[in-house]
Design a protein around this motif. Structure first.
Motif, PDB file in Angstrom:
ATOM      1  N   ARG A  66      48.673  52.475  37.356  1.00  0.00           N
ATOM      2  CA  ARG A  66      49.271  51.239  38.014  1.00  0.00           C
ATOM      3  C   ARG A  66      48.513  50.073  37.476  1.00  0.00           C
ATOM      4  O   ARG A  66      47.970  50.193  36.201  1.00  0.00           O
ATOM      5  CB  ARG A  66      49.279  51.191  39.720  1.00  0.00           C
ATOM      6  N   GLY A  67      48.323  48.969  38.199  1.00  0.00           N
ATOM      7  CA  GLY A  67      47.744  47.624  37.713  1.00  0.00           C
ATOM      8  C   GLY A  67      46.254  47.953  37.475  1.00  0.00           C
ATOM      9  O   GLY A  67      45.475  49.043  37.885  1.00  0.00           O
ATOM     10  N   SER A  68      45.764  47.350  36.136  1.00  0.00           N
ATOM     11  CA  SER A  68      44.308  47.616  36.080  1.00  0.00           C
ATOM     12  C   SER A  68      43.814  48.801  35.497  1.00  0.00           C
ATOM     13  O   SER A  68      42.750  49.409  35.675  1.00  0.00           O
ATOM     14  CB  SER A  68      43.351  46.718  36.951  1.00  0.00           C
TER      15      SER A  68
END
Length: 259
Positions: A66-68
């Protein structure tokens, strides 16, 4: 006293050597056909192959894509290798690419849609499925939006609910059921799930390869931390040595490759 110190130093050296002799990989625990915790995915098999070639013990840290992702995995020191990243990803030092794939149109064969181009006028009227990663739409969404095609687009999340297996498959199931007319899907997802579908499905590479400045074809590599050229070079040598086996693996997982 000298003997005791020597023993301590020897133990420390052995521990250090053991740590260096591990291939520490971050992978998604539920992201078939690439990886899962049962280690059934393409990237799992590839990691096993490369670890054996390097004479290293394979160690996983499971982390949802997911993000980062890079910040939370490589940059945080949780692992040394990220499998299956775009070669052009500037947050990592990338290995040589080990495959090149593309987004594809997926449709039921019995409908004989024969769709190949994002410029096809029929896309104005068909119900179109696209993957969504969090709040981000897949690249085809931007090209369709440039054509004013938004109201007949349905998003399918790449990330399932807790415990839900193979969330990426939902878009292929929707094509099978006739809930959507056509899906535009990253090739590895499409190839794997279409191969195991109950109905015959047609897959056609999205054309053109770049549309309204949006690319649909990508080289895929492994990513290591910026500056870790020694590990990158080791991985490149292992990839070259195992190139024939990797080709066989890609075919087994239904990978639509382009050149």
């Amino acid at each position: 006293m000298f003997s005791r110190c020597l023993s301590i130093l020897l133990a420390a050296a052995l521990q250090s050597g053991a740590a260096e002799n591990a291939l520490r990989v971050c992978a998604d625990p539920n992201n078939m056909p690439f990886s899962n915790q049962r280690q059934e995915g393409l990237e799992n098999k590839l990691a096993e192959l490369l670890a054996a070639q390097l004479g290293a013990k394979l160690e996983y840290t499971w982390w949802s894509e997911r993000g980062s992702l890079v910040k939370n995995t490589l940059d945080a020191g949780r692992c040394d290798v990220l499998m299956g990243v775009p070669t052009s990803l500037d947050q990592v030092t990338a290995s040589e690419p080990y495959y090149r794939s593309t987004y594809v149109f997926v449709s039921r064969r019995d409908r004989a849609l024969r769709i190949t181009s994002l410029a096809d006028p029929r896309l104005n009227d068909w119900k179109i499925g696209l993957h969504v990663a969090g709040e981000d739409l897949a690249p085809p969404a931007y090209a369709l939006a440039r054509r004013g095609i938004t109201r007949n687009v349905e998003g399918f999340s790449l990330f399932g609910a807790y415990g839900e297996e193979n969330p990426a498959r939902k878009i292929i199931d929707a094509v099978e059921r006739g809930d959507i007319d056509v899906a535009i899907v990253w090739g590895p997802f499409a190839g794997f799930f279409a191969k195991n579908a109950n109905s015959a499905l047609d897959l056609a590479p999205v054309a053109p390869a770049t549309f309204f400045g949006v690319p649909f074809t990508y080289d895929i590599s492994m990513g290591v931390r910026k500056g870790n050229d020694a590990l990158k070079d080791e991985l490149n040598r292992a990839l070259e040595h195992e190139s024939a086996t990797i080709k066989t693996l890609l075919a087994q997982y239904g990978m639509p490759e382009v050149h």
